[in-house]
Design an enzyme around this catalytic site. Sequence first.
Site, short mmCIF file in Angstrom:
data_model
loop_
_atom_site.label_atom_id
_atom_site.label_comp_id
_atom_site.label_asym_id
_atom_site.label_seq_id
_atom_site.Cartn_x
_atom_site.Cartn_y
_atom_site.Cartn_z
CB CYS A 94 -0.89 -0.03 1.25
SG CYS A 94 -2.03 1.35 1.36
CG HIS A 115 -5.74 -2.37 -1.52
ND1 HIS A 115 -4.70 -3.04 -0.90
CD2 HIS A 115 -5.48 -1.06 -1.33
CE1 HIS A 115 -3.86 -2.18 -0.37
NE2 HIS A 115 -4.30 -0.95 -0.63
CD GLU A 116 -6.94 1.43 -4.04
OE1 GLU A 116 -7.04 2.35 -3.20
OE2 GLU A 116 -5.86 0.85 -4.28
CG HIS A 136 -7.40 2.66 1.10
ND1 HIS A 136 -6.61 2.82 2.21
CD2 HIS A 136 -6.61 2.09 0.16
CE1 HIS A 136 -5.38 2.35 1.94
NE2 HIS A 136 -5.36 1.90 0.71
ZN LIG Z 1 -3.70 1.01 -0.07
#
Ligand SMILES: [Zn+2]
Lengths: 177, 175
Positions: free
Chosen positions: B101, B143-144, B147
């Site tokens: 990341c 993954h995004e 966030h």
């Molecule tokens: Zn990330």
Amino acid sequence: MAQARWHMLTIIGADRPGIVAAVTQALFEGGCNLGETSMIRLGGNFTIMMMVAHAGDASALAALAGPSAERLGLHLHVVPIEGQLHAALEPDVRVTVFGADRPGIVAQVTSALAAAGLNIVNLESHVGGSPEQPIYIMQLEGRAGEGGLEPLERALAEIKARGGVDVRLASIDALYG
Amino acid sequence: MLEILRYPDPRLKEISEPALRFDDELRAFAAALEEARRAGPATVGIAAPQVGRLIRVAIVDVSGRKPGKPSGKPETCHGRMVLVNPEIVEWDGLAIGREGCLSVPDFTGNVIRAEQIVLEARDEHGASSRRELSGFEARAVQHEVDHLDGILFLDRLVSRRADLFQRKTYQGAAK
Ligand SMILES: [Zn+2]
């Protein structure tokens, strides 16, 4: 106060609960700082390797960690290293080898992979199965050389063709986001 | 250039708010976010909270990556996707994969993700879409979207020694 320097502290011995806590507490109280560490049980033995930053020399660090290790009946070894953090080498390939346990399997596989350009980053092997019919399982991760995965695949195919072991190669495509 | 926040910045643990207006300001922000993504080496995605904006905007683009071995499994590639208020509405399959990341430099770890997802999102103009994604692209979106919910891949780490699911396998001589 002298500049802290990196040492590699290795401890091995019969496993029992509380070893990591006892040793790391002694190091903390002695003003040490831990870097990267790896602990694993091998054949019922406790083993740990720790990067330890310490202002004194190797013998001073051994004296610091020694009493807690001795109380637990452990062997302790300290050497100064040219270590640094933030120098991780990211593996891009994972290799798994398994088969009936037989002498020379690690040497055979790692020699072939090294010749094919692989730089091993970590390796772990286990003997499973039963005492009468042990099976050997090895997993390693590494970085392929300039030639990429092709030479590694050829090397593993040759080993598999000789029989007795199964091999698999998987790429590790790390995602950054 | 937008600055990338790094853990333990507390903003990375916040839940982001939906974007409400699809205006020039949003489009300018999406462009700046893309610029920040491209500044990272081999970065396939970025999310607004990583630059300190707590809105549900992310960008994913896996078109530039060099894949290792073909996996034999479906791998979609939709090019650059600007994702505004994205929602994953379906998940299927599980795979383990290595992730790193922008907000957590110098460390990668194994994370289990769905292999295939269905993603609903708007773009920076407000147009809505529904896409089926698989493989690396599906992983990047998960993954995004994490966030946007204040979740880092560190929250989902499984052992680096674990090899529960072989994501891309190759049977030695059987080529
Ligand atoms: Zn990330």
